[in-house]
Design an enzyme around this catalytic site. Structure first.
Site, short mmCIF file in Angstrom:
data_model
loop_
_atom_site.label_atom_id
_atom_site.label_comp_id
_atom_site.label_asym_id
_atom_site.label_seq_id
_atom_site.Cartn_x
_atom_site.Cartn_y
_atom_site.Cartn_z
N GLU A 165 -9.75 -1.90 5.39
CA GLU A 165 -10.41 -1.52 6.64
C GLU A 165 -11.67 -2.36 6.85
OE1 GLU A 165 -8.70 0.06 8.53
OE2 GLU A 165 -8.13 2.08 7.93
N ASP B 263 -7.62 -2.29 14.22
CA ASP B 263 -9.01 -2.60 13.83
C ASP B 263 -9.09 -3.87 12.98
OD1 ASP B 263 -8.01 -1.81 11.38
OD2 ASP B 263 -9.38 -0.11 11.10
N ASP C 140 0.82 -1.22 0.00
CA ASP C 140 0.00 0.00 0.00
C ASP C 140 0.85 1.27 0.00
OD1 ASP C 140 0.90 -0.51 2.58
OD2 ASP C 140 -1.07 -0.94 3.38
N HIS D 32 -7.28 -4.65 10.31
CA HIS D 32 -7.01 -4.56 8.86
C HIS D 32 -5.71 -5.25 8.47
CE1 HIS D 32 -4.95 -0.38 9.56
NE2 HIS D 32 -4.01 -1.27 9.38
#
Ligand code: F6R
Length: 261
Positions: A143, A136, A67, A138
């Protein structure tokens, strides 16, 4: 899923680096999937040591990063281009033309994402993919709510991720809101996945990923669908696992296990 729990993140990172080195030694033109963030720093340090002291050769390898932040140029000190160069690439002998990192500044994101997926295919896919995990749940920047079949695309970062990453920026409002990221579907196509996690801030995400249902709510749970995933987790990140004793028991009994298990 093979869950390897250890006291020291450094030791776990060394074990993960050895798995990568074995791939590179047995297949010199291996395709490596790489991650950024604080988690893989010790792993990269060990790969650099193996290159410098033991001659681990990356000259025929190709890499694909997961990413990049949208809007950050490669020379921005918080861009993932900059991170990879500083923390790995400039210390090893990988040819620059073999390095792929999503562009955060392309004029045409849609075309770039299609090209990125096509380049991975042209290289016959990723042999081994390194992953961290967000608090979270990910993986890459997939996400909560990301499709488990998703491909490389633009993602809007969750508020939690923006808060987690604010520590790297001068001001919280400097943290980019969008990222270009490989999809969960892209990641699941790698032959082997290596996920590292350390620290108590990852404990809930690790519990959801390993023992929760497979769900887009925690995209790391998609690793449950992969036939060859290795998870290196320190004790703080493993603290909420219900089957902790069993994972440790499996590792203890591994030396005596029949070949292939
Ligand atoms: C970065 C990436 C992210 C990070 C995750 C954890 O390339 O893909 O999923 O792995 O946000 O970040 P750290 O390691 O900084 O806790």
């Amino acid at each position: 899923m093979e869950v390897i729990i250890g006291k020291s993140h450094d030791e776990l990172s060394k074990a993960a680096a050895q798995v990568i080195a074995d791939v590179v030694n047995s297949k010199p033109d291996a395709v490596l999937g790489l991650a950024t963030g604080s988690t893989p720093l010790a792993l990269y340090k060990e790969l650099i040591r193996m290159h410098t002291e033991e001659g681990l050769d990356f000259s025929h390898c190709t890499t694909f990063n997961l990413d990049e932040y949208v809007g950050l140029t490669p020379d921005h000190d918080q861009s993932y281009h900059y991170f990879m160069n500083e923390n790995l690439f400039k210390h090893i002998n990988i040819p620059p033309e073999n390095i792929h990192i999503p562009s955060g500044t392309t004029q045409n994101y849609l075309a770039f994402c299609e090209w990125y997926e096509m380049r991975i295919e042209e290289c016959d896919g990723i042999d081994i993919q390194v992953l961290g995990i967000g608090s979270d749940g990910h993986i890459a920047f997939n996400e909560p709510g990301s499709s488990l079949g998703s491909r490389t695309r633009i993602k809007t970062l969750a508020k939690q991720t923006i808060e987690d990453n604010a520590r790297f920026f001068d001001k919280p409002e400097d943290v980019p809101i969008y990222a270009i990221t490989m999809g969960v579907g892209t990641i699941l196509e790698a032959d082997t996945l290596i996920l590292l996690a350390n620290g108590e801030s990852k404990a809930q995400a690790i519990s959801d990923a390993i023992e929760g249902p497979v769900s887009s709510w925690c995209t790391a749970s998609a690793l449950q669908l992969h036939p060859d995933s290795l998870l290196y987790i320190d004790e703080a990140a493993a603290a909420k696992l219900k089957m902790l004793d069993y994972y440790q028991w499996i590792q203890d009994k591994k030396p005596g296990a029949p070949a292939g298990s």
